[in-house]
Design a protein around this motif. Structure first.
Motif: not given
Length: 352
Positions: A301-310
């Protein structure tokens, strides 16, 4: 800090303000005042008006004039005269100022003519027209008002900050719109018989108002507009070239997971739980990175993160990221802190 929790995501009037007490003692009390009718005209007592504005009032018995000073402005009212003076401006009222029980009563037609600057106190006249109250700083968001014509259902939601309205769910069964402001009033008891909206409810929201609509199956599309000159967000459901189409509804039963959104909890100034140097926001982000790699390897699956940093994200921003990605699954990742050292394992919270 050992257990990971995995959670499935899913008529305003502006008037001038000032601080200070009445020169002859406007009563203290909550920021609400009754509306009274004088010869059929809805009015608010001058003392109540001064109190709501936080103003200072002065009475001249010789000329029968009352002066309210608020936020650098001078408002002059005269007994028996349908005119008010705001500094050097003449404001016409729909009825004369009248004395009742020894106090001047001011027609409500004055209120929308008063200054609308950024430091103004906001006053709301209740829908029933019985009270005037000070609105919260962010204003009010009124209940949906529905209409139906030419096959289109129109939903009008009054709010002083219509431009900030956001669609946070585009599902026909759970179509949701978020509005800034405090809730004012409930949903209508009846709905248009032939309209697209079959049910609606207000959802608990910490930083505004969210309304959810259950739409008729087959509703072709929707649009959101903020008409000029109207403090409202207007939703329309039905056919039309300007509408955004709903995604095709999947058949019942299992479906492939093409897009998975991972939502690491907290971030930015919101650290979450902190124990012995372990910080929840950091652990959640590390877990999201590790889980993303596993999901891509095992599910393809394609995975998307809502945030990739702090960084900080509101709940609405997280939901909008998932909506834009057209996620098949949303996982919100958190870590619990427990006083018992033997606490372990995972907890999963799922919607009904």
């Amino acid at each position: 800090m050992r257990a990971a929790r995995v959670v499935l995501g899913a008529a305003l009037l502006l008037v001038a303000a000032a601080s200070g007490a009445s020169a002859y003692g406007a009563p203290a009390g909550p920021p609400v005042a009754p509306v009274v009718r004088v010869n059929g005209a809805p009015c608010v007592g001058a003392g109540d008006l001064a109190r709501l504005l936080g103003g200072v009032q002065y009475w001249d018995a010789t000329t029968r004039k009352l002066v309210i000073r608020a936020q650098g402005h001078r408002l002059t009212l005269t007994d028996g005269v349908p005119i008010a003076l705001l500094d050097d401006l003449t404001l016409r009222l729909d009825a004369p100022v009248r004395s009742l029980g020894g106090e001047l009563q001011v027609p409500l037609s004055l209120l929308p003519q008063l200054p609308r600057d950024s430091t103004s106190v906001r006053l709301l006249v209740d829908a029933g027209g019985t009270r005037v109250r000070v609105a919260p700083a962010q204003g009010y968001a009124g209940p949906p008002r529905l209409g139906f014509a030419d096959g289109v259902t129109r939903v009008t939601l009054l709010t002083a900050h219509a431009a900030q309205a956001r669609i946070v769910s585009r599902d026909r069964e759970h179509f949701r719109i978020w509005l800034p402001g405090a809730p004012a009033g409930g949903a209508a008891d009846t709905l248009p018989v032939d309209g697209a909206v079959r049910a609606m409810r207000r959802l608990p929201t910490g930083d505004g108002v969210t309304w959810e609509f259950a739409l008729a199956p087959g509703t072709p599309g929707w649009s959101l507009a903020t008409p000029a000159g109207l403090d409202a967000a207007v939703l329309e459901f039905g056919p039309g070239p300007a509408r955004e189409a709903f995604a095709p509804e999947a058949p019942a039963g299992p479906r492939p997971l093409r897009v998975i959104v991972l939502d690491p909890g907290h971030g930015g100034d919101d650290a979450g739980v902190t124990v012995d140097g372990a910080v929840e926001k950091d652990l959640a982000l590390k877990l999201a990175h590790a889980l993303a790699a596993e999901l891509q390897h095992r599910c393809g699956a394609r995975v998307v993160l809502t945030r990739d940093a702090d960084r900080a994200l509101s709940q609405n921003e997280r939901a909008e990221i998932a909506n834009r990605a057209r996620a098949d699954l949303v996982l919100s990742l958190h870590f619990d802190g427990a006083p018992r050292t033997r606490a372990h394992g995972a907890t999963a919270w799922c919607p009904p």
